[in-house]
Design a protein around this motif. Structure first.
Motif, PDB file in Angstrom:
ATOM      1  N   LEU A  13       5.434  -0.453  -6.123  1.00  0.00           N
ATOM      2  CA  LEU A  13       5.950  -1.135  -4.939  1.00  0.00           C
ATOM      3  C   LEU A  13       7.231  -0.475  -4.439  1.00  0.00           C
ATOM      4  O   LEU A  13       7.376  -0.205  -3.238  1.00  0.00           O
ATOM      5  CB  LEU A  13       6.211  -2.610  -5.261  1.00  0.00           C
ATOM      6  CG  LEU A  13       6.729  -3.439  -4.075  1.00  0.00           C
ATOM      7  CD1 LEU A  13       5.654  -3.572  -3.007  1.00  0.00           C
ATOM      8  CD2 LEU A  13       7.206  -4.820  -4.528  1.00  0.00           C
ATOM      9  N   ILE A  14       8.155  -0.191  -5.339  1.00  0.00           N
ATOM     10  CA  ILE A  14       9.440   0.426  -4.947  1.00  0.00           C
ATOM     11  C   ILE A  14       9.201   1.802  -4.328  1.00  0.00           C
ATOM     12  O   ILE A  14       9.734   2.125  -3.256  1.00  0.00           O
ATOM     13  CB  ILE A  14      10.378   0.529  -6.176  1.00  0.00           C
ATOM     14  CG1 ILE A  14      10.782  -0.871  -6.641  1.00  0.00           C
ATOM     15  CG2 ILE A  14      11.609   1.371  -5.846  1.00  0.00           C
ATOM     16  CD1 ILE A  14      11.379  -0.907  -8.031  1.00  0.00           C
TER      17      ILE A  14
ATOM     18  N   GLY B 262     -11.720 -13.204 -11.641  1.00  0.00           N
ATOM     19  CA  GLY B 262     -10.336 -13.611 -11.872  1.00  0.00           C
ATOM     20  C   GLY B 262      -9.344 -12.499 -11.592  1.00  0.00           C
ATOM     21  O   GLY B 262      -9.652 -11.475 -10.982  1.00  0.00           O
ATOM     22  N   PHE B 263      -8.133 -12.704 -12.092  1.00  0.00           N
ATOM     23  CA  PHE B 263      -7.039 -11.752 -11.834  1.00  0.00           C
ATOM     24  C   PHE B 263      -7.205 -10.499 -12.688  1.00  0.00           C
ATOM     25  O   PHE B 263      -7.489 -10.581 -13.888  1.00  0.00           O
ATOM     26  CB  PHE B 263      -5.697 -12.428 -12.136  1.00  0.00           C
ATOM     27  CG  PHE B 263      -4.530 -11.495 -12.068  1.00  0.00           C
ATOM     28  CD1 PHE B 263      -3.997 -11.101 -10.845  1.00  0.00           C
ATOM     29  CD2 PHE B 263      -3.964 -10.980 -13.231  1.00  0.00           C
ATOM     30  CE1 PHE B 263      -2.924 -10.246 -10.785  1.00  0.00           C
ATOM     31  CE2 PHE B 263      -2.884 -10.114 -13.172  1.00  0.00           C
ATOM     32  CZ  PHE B 263      -2.365  -9.744 -11.940  1.00  0.00           C
ATOM     33  N   ASN B 264      -7.017  -9.351 -12.044  1.00  0.00           N
ATOM     34  CA  ASN B 264      -7.053  -8.071 -12.762  1.00  0.00           C
ATOM     35  C   ASN B 264      -5.830  -7.269 -12.321  1.00  0.00           C
ATOM     36  O   ASN B 264      -5.673  -6.942 -11.145  1.00  0.00           O
ATOM     37  CB  ASN B 264      -8.330  -7.303 -12.444  1.00  0.00           C
ATOM     38  CG  ASN B 264      -8.457  -6.036 -13.281  1.00  0.00           C
ATOM     39  OD1 ASN B 264      -7.652  -5.128 -13.169  1.00  0.00           O
ATOM     40  ND2 ASN B 264      -9.493  -6.004 -14.125  1.00  0.00           N
ATOM     41  N   LEU B 265      -4.954  -6.967 -13.269  1.00  0.00           N
ATOM     42  CA  LEU B 265      -3.677  -6.322 -12.960  1.00  0.00           C
ATOM     43  C   LEU B 265      -3.869  -4.943 -12.327  1.00  0.00           C
ATOM     44  O   LEU B 265      -3.190  -4.581 -11.345  1.00  0.00           O
ATOM     45  CB  LEU B 265      -2.833  -6.205 -14.241  1.00  0.00           C
ATOM     46  CG  LEU B 265      -1.413  -5.653 -14.094  1.00  0.00           C
ATOM     47  CD1 LEU B 265      -0.594  -6.491 -13.135  1.00  0.00           C
ATOM     48  CD2 LEU B 265      -0.725  -5.577 -15.449  1.00  0.00           C
ATOM     49  N   VAL B 266      -4.803  -4.174 -12.854  1.00  0.00           N
ATOM     50  CA  VAL B 266      -5.054  -2.821 -12.336  1.00  0.00           C
ATOM     51  C   VAL B 266      -5.540  -2.888 -10.892  1.00  0.00           C
ATOM     52  O   VAL B 266      -5.105  -2.131 -10.021  1.00  0.00           O
ATOM     53  CB  VAL B 266      -6.069  -2.070 -13.219  1.00  0.00           C
ATOM     54  CG1 VAL B 266      -6.405  -0.716 -12.612  1.00  0.00           C
ATOM     55  CG2 VAL B 266      -5.543  -1.910 -14.632  1.00  0.00           C
TER      56      VAL B 266
ATOM     57  N   ALA C 118       1.486  -5.942   1.324  1.00  0.00           N
ATOM     58  CA  ALA C 118       1.732  -5.393  -0.014  1.00  0.00           C
ATOM     59  C   ALA C 118       2.736  -6.254  -0.769  1.00  0.00           C
ATOM     60  O   ALA C 118       2.542  -6.581  -1.948  1.00  0.00           O
ATOM     61  CB  ALA C 118       2.235  -3.952   0.095  1.00  0.00           C
ATOM     62  N   CYS C 119       3.814  -6.645  -0.073  1.00  0.00           N
ATOM     63  CA  CYS C 119       4.841  -7.473  -0.720  1.00  0.00           C
ATOM     64  C   CYS C 119       4.297  -8.858  -1.056  1.00  0.00           C
ATOM     65  O   CYS C 119       4.624  -9.438  -2.108  1.00  0.00           O
ATOM     66  CB  CYS C 119       6.066  -7.598   0.179  1.00  0.00           C
ATOM     67  SG  CYS C 119       6.965  -6.036   0.367  1.00  0.00           S
ATOM     68  N   GLN C 120       3.447  -9.407  -0.187  1.00  0.00           N
ATOM     69  CA  GLN C 120       2.859 -10.730  -0.437  1.00  0.00           C
ATOM     70  C   GLN C 120       1.963 -10.681  -1.671  1.00  0.00           C
ATOM     71  O   GLN C 120       2.009 -11.579  -2.531  1.00  0.00           O
ATOM     72  CB  GLN C 120       2.078 -11.193   0.785  1.00  0.00           C
ATOM     73  CG  GLN C 120       1.551 -12.616   0.650  1.00  0.00           C
ATOM     74  CD  GLN C 120       0.828 -13.082   1.910  1.00  0.00           C
ATOM     75  OE1 GLN C 120       0.917 -12.467   2.959  1.00  0.00           O
ATOM     76  NE2 GLN C 120       0.097 -14.176   1.795  1.00  0.00           N
ATOM     77  N   LEU C 121       1.136  -9.631  -1.753  1.00  0.00           N
ATOM     78  CA  LEU C 121       0.277  -9.470  -2.929  1.00  0.00           C
ATOM     79  C   LEU C 121       1.109  -9.382  -4.208  1.00  0.00           C
ATOM     80  O   LEU C 121       0.784  -9.995  -5.232  1.00  0.00           O
ATOM     81  CB  LEU C 121      -0.583  -8.211  -2.781  1.00  0.00           C
ATOM     82  CG  LEU C 121      -1.849  -8.308  -1.926  1.00  0.00           C
ATOM     83  CD1 LEU C 121      -2.411  -6.922  -1.666  1.00  0.00           C
ATOM     84  CD2 LEU C 121      -2.893  -9.185  -2.619  1.00  0.00           C
TER      85      LEU C 121
ATOM     86  N   ILE D  45      -2.160  -3.107  -3.806  1.00  0.00           N
ATOM     87  CA  ILE D  45      -0.779  -2.951  -3.310  1.00  0.00           C
ATOM     88  C   ILE D  45      -0.557  -1.525  -2.825  1.00  0.00           C
ATOM     89  O   ILE D  45      -0.013  -1.292  -1.735  1.00  0.00           O
ATOM     90  CB  ILE D  45       0.234  -3.323  -4.418  1.00  0.00           C
ATOM     91  CG1 ILE D  45       0.210  -4.834  -4.670  1.00  0.00           C
ATOM     92  CG2 ILE D  45       1.647  -2.874  -4.032  1.00  0.00           C
ATOM     93  CD1 ILE D  45       0.954  -5.264  -5.915  1.00  0.00           C
ATOM     94  N   ASN D  46      -1.006  -0.548  -3.608  1.00  0.00           N
ATOM     95  CA  ASN D  46      -0.872   0.869  -3.210  1.00  0.00           C
ATOM     96  C   ASN D  46      -1.597   1.150  -1.908  1.00  0.00           C
ATOM     97  O   ASN D  46      -1.074   1.834  -1.016  1.00  0.00           O
ATOM     98  CB  ASN D  46      -1.433   1.778  -4.317  1.00  0.00           C
ATOM     99  CG  ASN D  46      -0.362   2.208  -5.301  1.00  0.00           C
ATOM    100  OD1 ASN D  46       0.788   2.406  -4.927  1.00  0.00           O
ATOM    101  ND2 ASN D  46      -0.742   2.329  -6.559  1.00  0.00           N
ATOM    102  N   ALA D  47      -2.817   0.606  -1.787  1.00  0.00           N
ATOM    103  CA  ALA D  47      -3.615   0.855  -0.578  1.00  0.00           C
ATOM    104  C   ALA D  47      -2.933   0.275   0.653  1.00  0.00           C
ATOM    105  O   ALA D  47      -2.891   0.914   1.718  1.00  0.00           O
ATOM    106  CB  ALA D  47      -5.002   0.244  -0.749  1.00  0.00           C
ATOM    107  N   ASN D  48      -2.383  -0.915   0.535  1.00  0.00           N
ATOM    108  CA  ASN D  48      -1.683  -1.524   1.675  1.00  0.00           C
ATOM    109  C   ASN D  48      -0.434  -0.745   2.061  1.00  0.00           C
ATOM    110  O   ASN D  48      -0.128  -0.581   3.250  1.00  0.00           O
ATOM    111  CB  ASN D  48      -1.319  -2.985   1.351  1.00  0.00           C
ATOM    112  CG  ASN D  48      -2.457  -3.939   1.609  1.00  0.00           C
ATOM    113  OD1 ASN D  48      -2.791  -4.243   2.753  1.00  0.00           O
ATOM    114  ND2 ASN D  48      -3.097  -4.404   0.539  1.00  0.00           N
ATOM    115  N   LEU D  49       0.285  -0.272   1.073  1.00  0.00           N
ATOM    116  CA  LEU D  49       1.494   0.514   1.363  1.00  0.00           C
ATOM    117  C   LEU D  49       1.134   1.827   2.056  1.00  0.00           C
ATOM    118  O   LEU D  49       1.823   2.256   2.987  1.00  0.00           O
ATOM    119  CB  LEU D  49       2.257   0.783   0.064  1.00  0.00           C
ATOM    120  CG  LEU D  49       3.020  -0.420  -0.511  1.00  0.00           C
ATOM    121  CD1 LEU D  49       3.507  -0.109  -1.917  1.00  0.00           C
ATOM    122  CD2 LEU D  49       4.194  -0.818   0.377  1.00  0.00           C
TER     123      LEU D  49
END
Length: 727
Positions: A121-122, A81-85, A103-106, A91-95
């Motif tokens: 993200l910012i 399931g979903f895991n926030l960490v 990253a934005c889609q995730l 997201i960090n890896a894609n950026l």
């Protein structure tokens, strides 16, 4: 490999075992030891611990950092399931890979987000230079805390948007969010970029108000701020007040003393540093090399090696440049051999320095071997080789290589212009300058200095005016060095009025411009004005006279018959000005005495000289003997001149000319026969005329001009017309 892990009994102390495993995975990630990480992963699978939450996250981060696609997919299956960490990690890896859209889609598809998600993200978008999208998310961030504000401010500063960063900082204060140390560090950096001293002082007030004046990073940034804006006293006060100092602190204050030009104090600070690293050593070696103290740079490099620090590319480049300035070829070869041993010889910066070293030591052959061996060449490398050929008089090779440079800059053009200037090809230097202008490359001060020197040597007023117009066009006319070059050019071209105007308009005057004007007036026959200007310099400026100024003063006294005044200045050289006279000063005094008829005094003066006089000194006396008909003294002077000519063959030319002016043709013939026996050649006489912005040069007894035959035919025709007129 991970023996310390096995020292922990996993059954008795599972938490300690997992904690140690996590620490090892973090270290392997930082050090890029993916093979070690794989081995540990296998061990954790055997023990059934790879799915443990904290371990799995660290394994995922390691594989994301190493871009191991298969392993990443396998690790993602470990999470149900979903895991926030995990989502934040993805997201960090894609950026980091530049996949902004993914990253934005995730992020947009996440069912829940925390402040780490928003800040990551910012910050990541700003690192990628995507400012608009980053600010779009920032404005919608529900977690308005110091971390998100600081991430946005730091990101804007990194993107050279310091003005916007300062506006955001003010909004942050209005929102009653208190800054932290990273906020202040970023804000101070913005003040540096803006160059706003008042704004920086305001920030310093808030630093004190919020209690960050003792924070190491903030203090370092404030020292840097004041240093960059030239406020050295303020920078030093903050540094002295710092209770804690690191390598950055010491290196920053070290830079301050270099900026001030105080090398002695910089060295004292360096010696007092409690901790040094490779960067510190490289910085001080580089600074001493750039400041012209090559010997000290080499000494420091040896000490660095003795202290077992490993030099970096910058350090090698700096010490090789220092050895090039010292023309220490053997020591340079030793450094070259060491660079070969450790595999750094192919580095373009080290390669450029080695090319410069070999060329400055006159070994262009080895310089070219290094140049050709470099797999990649930047413009600095090309320029070093072109400059090396020019420096060694190999202009054909310099021109050939110059034409091959894929992308020239003004240094490339300047190297070729300087090469022509050094080889006295003044007209060719102008041609290259015109080509440079036509190419669209913008000249700099070095370019104009060279072409003005070429104009002065050609005594070409038209060319000098043309260059002056270009100096004005490119807004260099207020520069003191350009002003000095223009004063010298107009004086040598005979336009002393133009020289005066430029000199009088200069708001500040240094030693060189005073020298150029005093010398220019003296050499153009304005001897009395030259002396008045010298007296004005002594009264109105704090600049002490130098050797050239005093030579010009003696020359002026000689040409306006002020012998006693000239002797006064000569006697004051050591006593008052602390300058030891050289051969040129002695010759000018002899010329001054001989011109005024004080020949016996001139002879006694020569006999009292501490060193053996040069041929020109006796020639000056012999010239005075000719004017006043002192045959006996002339014989003695001619004999001495002949002896001086034995040691300095150029003296034969002077002696021959003196005999010719006195009509002693047998002595002329004997002297020239002696010149032939000694292999002494007199350079041909040269004259030139400028017509339609082109200089036409003529040499005696040599027909090298393109239209020589046509000109001699016209001259013969004119001679015939003249003869027919008188018959």
């Amino acid at each position: 490999m991970f023996s310390t892990l096995f020292s922990i009994n996993s059954r008795r102390n599972l938490k300690a075992f997992i904690r140690k495993s996590v620490n090892l995975l973090e270290n392997y990630t930082k050090q890029k030891l993916i093979n070690h990480g794989n081995a540990l992963h296998c061990h954790l699978i055997k023990m059934g611990l790879s799915s443990q939450k904290y371990v799995a996250v660290k394994l995922l981060i390691m594989y994301l950092d190493s871009r191991k696609s298969f392993e990443i997919d396998q690790m993602l299956k470990e999470f149900n399931g979903f895991n926030l960490v995990v989502q934040n990690c993805l997201i960090n890896a894609n950026l980091e890979r530049g996949n902004v859209t993914d990253a934005c889609q995730l992020f947009d598809e996440m069912p829940e987000r925390n402040e780490v998600s928003w800040t990551a993200l910012i910050s990541g978008l700003l690192k990628q230079g995507n400012v608009d999208k980053a600010m779009f998310y920032f404005e919608r961030n529900p977690f308005s805390n110091v971390f998100s504000w600081t991430a946005a401010i730091s990101g804007l500063v990194q993107n050279k948007l310091s003005f916007q960063a300062m506006r955001l900082y003010k909004d942050m204060l209005r929102s009653r969010v208190l800054p932290n140390d990273i906020t202040f560090t970023s804000v101070v950096r913005a003040c540096v970029d803006l160059g706003d001293l008042g704004l920086g002082r305001s920030v310093l007030g808030l630093v004190v108000k919020f209690g960050f004046e003792d924070n190491l990073c903030v203090s370092n940034s404030m020292v840097t701020f004041f240093l960059r804006l030239g406020e050295y006293d303020s920078a030093k006060k903050i540094f002295d007040r710092m209770e804690e100092k690191d390598v950055v602190s010491w290196t920053t204050i070290l830079d301050m003393y270099f900026e001030m030009g105080d090398l002695r104090e910089a060295r004292r600070i360096f010696d007092e540093m409690p901790e040094r690293n490779e960067v510190t050593w490289s910085a001080i070696i580089s600074r001493f090399s750039q400041s012209g103290d090559a010997e000290e740079a080499v000494i420091l490099f040896r000490q660095m090696i003795q202290h077992q620090f490993k030099p970096n590319v910058s350090c090698y480049s700096s010490v090789i440049s220092a050895l090039a300035n010292l023309e220490a070829l053997e020591a340079g070869k030793n450094i070259h051999a060491h660079a070969l041993k450790i595999g750094m010889e192919m580095n373009v910066f080290i390669g450029s320095s080695l090319v410069d070293l070999y060329c400055k030591c006159g070994n262009t052959k080895d310089g070219r071997l290094v140049f050709d061996s470099l797999p990649e060449k930047n413009v600095v490398c090309w320029n070093s080789m072109v400059s090396g050929y020019s420096l060694n008089g190999q202009l054909a090779e310099a021109i050939e290589l110059f034409n091959q440079i894929p992308q020239k800059n003004n240094v490339s053009w300047n190297s070729l212009i300087a090469g022509h200037l050094g080889n006295k090809n003044f007209a060719e230097a102008f041609e290259v300058f015109n080509e440079m202008i036509l190419s669209g490359e913008q000249p700099n001060k070095s370019t104009f200095s060279s072409v003005l020197s070429a104009s002065a040597n050609l005594a070409s007023l038209e060319k000098g005016k043309y260059v002056h117009a270009k100096v004005f066009k490119f807004r260099f006319h207020h520069d003191i060095f350009m002003g000095t070059a223009l004063v010298d050019m107009y004086a040598k071209s005979g336009s002393i009025e133009s020289s005066r105007k430029i000199f009088n308009r200069m708001p500040t005057k240094n030693e060189v411009v005073w020298t150029a004007m005093i010398q220019g007036l003296a050499e153009n026959g304005f001897a009395e004005e030259s002396l008045r200007l010298f007296e004005q310099m002594e009264l109105t400026s704090s600049i002490p006279p130098n050797e050239l100024i005093l030579l010009s003063v003696l020359f002026a006294c000689s040409h306006c018959g002020l012998v006693d005044k000239g002797l006064h200045y000569f006697n004051s050289m050591e006593k008052v000005y602390g300058i030891k006279p050289n051969e040129r000063h002695y010759t000018t005094v002899v010329d001054m005495l001989a011109r005024s008829g004080r020949l016996s005094e001139a002879e006694k003066f020569i006999e009292s000289l501490p060193n053996e006089p040069e041929a020109n000194t006796w020639a000056a006396l012999l010239s005075g003997c000719k004017i006043y008909g002192e045959e006996r003294l002339a014989e003695r002077a001619a004999e001495k001149l002949s002896v001086a000519a034995e040691k300095k063959p150029g003296g034969y030319v002077l002696l021959s000319n003196i005999y010719a002016s006195g009509g002693r043709w047998i002595d002329v013939m004997n002297t020239r026969n002696l010149m032939n026996q000694k292999g002494v050649k007199k350079s041909g006489g040269c004259s030139w005329i400028e017509m339609r912005n082109q200089v036409h040069m003529f040499y005696s007894q040599v027909e090298i001009h393109t239209f020589s035959k046509d000109m001699y035919w016209v001259l013969q025709l004119l001679n015939g017309e003249i003869q027919s007129y008188f018959t």
